[in-house]
Write a protein that holds these residues in place. Sequence first.
Motif, mmCIF file in Angstrom:
data_model
loop_
_atom_site.group_PDB
_atom_site.id
_atom_site.type_symbol
_atom_site.label_atom_id
_atom_site.label_comp_id
_atom_site.label_asym_id
_atom_site.label_seq_id
_atom_site.Cartn_x
_atom_site.Cartn_y
_atom_site.Cartn_z
ATOM 1 N N GLU A 1 0.831 -1.198 0.000
ATOM 2 C CA GLU A 1 0.000 0.000 0.000
ATOM 3 C C GLU A 1 0.866 1.250 0.000
ATOM 4 O O GLU A 1 0.522 2.257 -0.621
ATOM 5 C CB GLU A 1 -0.947 0.010 1.210
ATOM 6 C CG GLU A 1 -2.071 -1.002 1.133
ATOM 7 C CD GLU A 1 -2.941 -0.819 -0.101
ATOM 8 O OE1 GLU A 1 -3.195 0.354 -0.482
ATOM 9 O OE2 GLU A 1 -3.341 -1.824 -0.703
ATOM 10 N N ALA A 2 1.998 1.188 0.671
ATOM 11 C CA ALA A 2 2.904 2.332 0.685
ATOM 12 C C ALA A 2 3.452 2.622 -0.710
ATOM 13 O O ALA A 2 3.608 3.779 -1.112
ATOM 14 C CB ALA A 2 4.053 2.080 1.661
ATOM 15 N N VAL A 3 3.743 1.550 -1.475
ATOM 16 C CA VAL A 3 4.215 1.726 -2.855
ATOM 17 C C VAL A 3 3.114 2.330 -3.717
ATOM 18 O O VAL A 3 3.342 3.281 -4.474
ATOM 19 C CB VAL A 3 4.680 0.377 -3.446
ATOM 20 C CG1 VAL A 3 5.134 0.571 -4.888
ATOM 21 C CG2 VAL A 3 5.799 -0.227 -2.612
ATOM 22 N N LEU A 4 1.913 1.787 -3.597
ATOM 23 C CA LEU A 4 0.792 2.285 -4.395
ATOM 24 C C LEU A 4 0.470 3.728 -4.022
ATOM 25 O O LEU A 4 0.122 4.543 -4.894
ATOM 26 C CB LEU A 4 -0.440 1.397 -4.199
ATOM 27 C CG LEU A 4 -0.273 -0.084 -4.570
ATOM 28 C CD1 LEU A 4 -1.574 -0.843 -4.336
ATOM 29 C CD2 LEU A 4 0.191 -0.248 -6.009
ATOM 30 N N ASP A 5 0.585 4.052 -2.731
ATOM 31 C CA ASP A 5 0.311 5.426 -2.291
ATOM 32 C C ASP A 5 1.322 6.406 -2.862
ATOM 33 O O ASP A 5 0.991 7.571 -3.148
ATOM 34 C CB ASP A 5 0.334 5.507 -0.759
ATOM 35 C CG ASP A 5 -0.876 4.852 -0.107
ATOM 36 O OD1 ASP A 5 -1.846 4.567 -0.849
ATOM 37 O OD2 ASP A 5 -0.838 4.620 1.111
ATOM 38 N N LEU A 6 2.564 5.938 -3.059
ATOM 39 C CA LEU A 6 3.601 6.792 -3.648
ATOM 40 C C LEU A 6 3.217 7.200 -5.071
ATOM 41 O O LEU A 6 3.326 8.380 -5.452
ATOM 42 C CB LEU A 6 4.933 6.037 -3.647
ATOM 43 C CG LEU A 6 6.142 6.767 -4.231
ATOM 44 C CD1 LEU A 6 6.534 7.934 -3.356
ATOM 45 C CD2 LEU A 6 7.311 5.789 -4.377
ATOM 46 N N VAL A 7 2.742 6.238 -5.854
ATOM 47 C CA VAL A 7 2.320 6.530 -7.223
ATOM 48 C C VAL A 7 1.088 7.427 -7.220
ATOM 49 O O VAL A 7 0.995 8.400 -7.985
ATOM 50 C CB VAL A 7 2.032 5.225 -7.997
ATOM 51 C CG1 VAL A 7 1.579 5.533 -9.418
ATOM 52 C CG2 VAL A 7 3.275 4.332 -8.015
ATOM 53 N N ALA A 8 0.133 7.108 -6.350
ATOM 54 C CA ALA A 8 -1.102 7.894 -6.271
ATOM 55 C C ALA A 8 -0.810 9.344 -5.889
ATOM 56 O O ALA A 8 -1.430 10.282 -6.420
ATOM 57 C CB ALA A 8 -2.071 7.267 -5.281
ATOM 58 N N ALA A 9 0.146 9.556 -4.985
ATOM 59 C CA ALA A 9 0.501 10.910 -4.554
ATOM 60 C C ALA A 9 1.106 11.709 -5.710
ATOM 61 O O ALA A 9 0.819 12.903 -5.885
ATOM 62 C CB ALA A 9 1.479 10.853 -3.381
ATOM 63 N N PHE A 10 1.943 11.053 -6.525
ATOM 64 C CA PHE A 10 2.531 11.710 -7.695
ATOM 65 C C PHE A 10 1.445 12.109 -8.689
ATOM 66 O O PHE A 10 1.447 13.223 -9.224
ATOM 67 C CB PHE A 10 3.547 10.762 -8.336
ATOM 68 C CG PHE A 10 4.127 11.268 -9.626
ATOM 69 C CD1 PHE A 10 5.061 12.296 -9.627
ATOM 70 C CD2 PHE A 10 3.740 10.721 -10.843
ATOM 71 C CE1 PHE A 10 5.601 12.766 -10.815
ATOM 72 C CE2 PHE A 10 4.271 11.185 -12.029
ATOM 73 C CZ PHE A 10 5.207 12.212 -12.020
ATOM 74 N N GLU A 11 0.496 11.199 -8.938
ATOM 75 C CA GLU A 11 -0.584 11.498 -9.876
ATOM 76 C C GLU A 11 -1.474 12.621 -9.350
ATOM 77 O O GLU A 11 -1.917 13.484 -10.112
ATOM 78 C CB GLU A 11 -1.402 10.234 -10.141
ATOM 79 C CG GLU A 11 -0.621 9.159 -10.888
ATOM 80 C CD GLU A 11 -1.386 7.864 -11.052
ATOM 81 O OE1 GLU A 11 -2.510 7.760 -10.493
ATOM 82 O OE2 GLU A 11 -0.875 6.953 -11.734
ATOM 83 N N LYS A 12 -1.719 12.628 -8.050
ATOM 84 C CA LYS A 12 -2.533 13.684 -7.453
ATOM 85 C C LYS A 12 -1.829 15.028 -7.553
ATOM 86 O O LYS A 12 -2.465 16.063 -7.820
ATOM 87 C CB LYS A 12 -2.830 13.350 -5.985
ATOM 88 C CG LYS A 12 -3.804 14.310 -5.323
ATOM 89 C CD LYS A 12 -5.185 14.235 -5.966
ATOM 90 C CE LYS A 12 -6.178 15.144 -5.264
ATOM 91 N NZ LYS A 12 -7.513 15.110 -5.930
ATOM 92 N N GLU A 13 -0.521 15.031 -7.359
ATOM 93 C CA GLU A 13 0.248 16.273 -7.465
ATOM 94 C C GLU A 13 0.123 16.863 -8.865
ATOM 95 O O GLU A 13 -0.048 18.080 -9.026
ATOM 96 C CB GLU A 13 1.720 16.004 -7.134
ATOM 97 C CG GLU A 13 2.581 17.260 -7.117
ATOM 98 C CD GLU A 13 4.050 16.971 -6.888
ATOM 99 O OE1 GLU A 13 4.805 17.927 -6.643
ATOM 100 O OE2 GLU A 13 4.462 15.788 -6.971
ATOM 101 N N MET A 14 0.189 16.015 -9.888
ATOM 102 C CA MET A 14 0.021 16.499 -11.259
ATOM 103 C C MET A 14 -1.365 17.089 -11.476
ATOM 104 O O MET A 14 -1.524 18.171 -12.056
ATOM 105 C CB MET A 14 0.271 15.354 -12.262
ATOM 106 C CG MET A 14 1.703 14.899 -12.369
ATOM 107 S SD MET A 14 1.996 13.777 -13.780
ATOM 108 C CE MET A 14 1.022 12.349 -13.289
#
Length: 412
Positions: free
Chosen positions: A269-282
């Motif tokens: 979940e921590a890995v998936l959250d890292l990707v999700a956070a990047f996409e949200k930032e964009m």
Amino acid sequence: MNSNLPEKARLLEVLRRGGFNVPDFIYVPAEDFRTENFSQLQGFLQKNADAYKVIARSGHPQEDLFKGGTFDSLETYADLSGVQYARKHIINAAHTEKKLSILRQQKFTNAPEIDLDNMGVIVMPFIEGLSVMGKVVGDHWEFGYCRDSSRRFQSEPYITSTPHDRKLLTISKDIQEYLGFKTEIEYIISPDGEINVVQAKDISKIDTLELKESGLSVKLDGLRRIRKRRNYRERPVFVMDVKSLYIEIISRCEDVFSAKADELPLDIEAVLDLVAAFEKEMEVFALKHERFGVLGITTEVPADLFQIANHYLDDYPELQKQLSPVLHGNNYKIDQFLSEADTVITQEGFHRRLCSHDAYGINTVRNPIWSAFWRAERADEVVNLFRQLGYKTGDTIGIDVDQDDIPTMHRL
């Protein structure tokens, strides 16, 4: 004439009745798809039985309130299932890869909320040939030349005030005079030189109105742009470093690999959250700034890192199965975000594929797309300089273009 017709269909019908060379077409409203009332469409397809392909263009009743190119057109088989598939594709694209563009227009240009289930389609036989778009800019006509579907090798899109055939200028003037308002006109020029009018858009209400320098600068090596009316630009910038993102993803995967079995669900979940956070930032950045640039330290995932990330957890198939689709989806999110930027600064070799609306549509007159670049042999030097100068997301940058079309970028 039916006043509920979308602008595309209505103006084509007006021009057809006015004697202009509009290919045969039919507008199929959303209601016909809902009720499966395809008798008129079937008749049209039978009438054009020689065509093995058709072009299905989006035809939403509110589409004229969005910028050109927001909704897709699709080449498809000249049968009922082909048209049905094209409509589904157009709607799905609006929900996915075009979603960010739609959200940005709703925020920045007061585009309306839109019910995509009301999407109709305009169907016409597919015509091989050269795509050209014409309109008046300032006191002169300009013609934007894009792809030629009949040729295997393509040149870059370009703009000229002198069309290849003077008839194109005459027809354009006649169309605008006939309609009575400023019009953006799209043509397909067939290999035998026939000029087909395939789309018209009222641009009479679109504003096309037509600077300073400070801070430390970075000299780049070149600039790709089709319009050359301005030599200075300021933009808030998003700093993108996809390579660093993937190194962090692999590092998190290493934590998963070395963790105890009962900790694995939490770690993935921590890995998936890292990707999700990047996409949200964009997404947040794109919805905060109407016009913005992207400084691409790296904009594409290095092939080796992509392979490692997609196979690092092969010993844990249930976890890798969760991670791989997220990584593939992230590539599309990056592409959608970059498509919304009107200024991209990155290493040479990263090319934006321009459709006619991106290249020279009416919305590019005031804010044309710029792609500034540094050469591969200077990559370490330039990237290190950006890092040294501390460029970060949210900075405002200026780009000054000299007489040799060489850009210099500086932080304001």
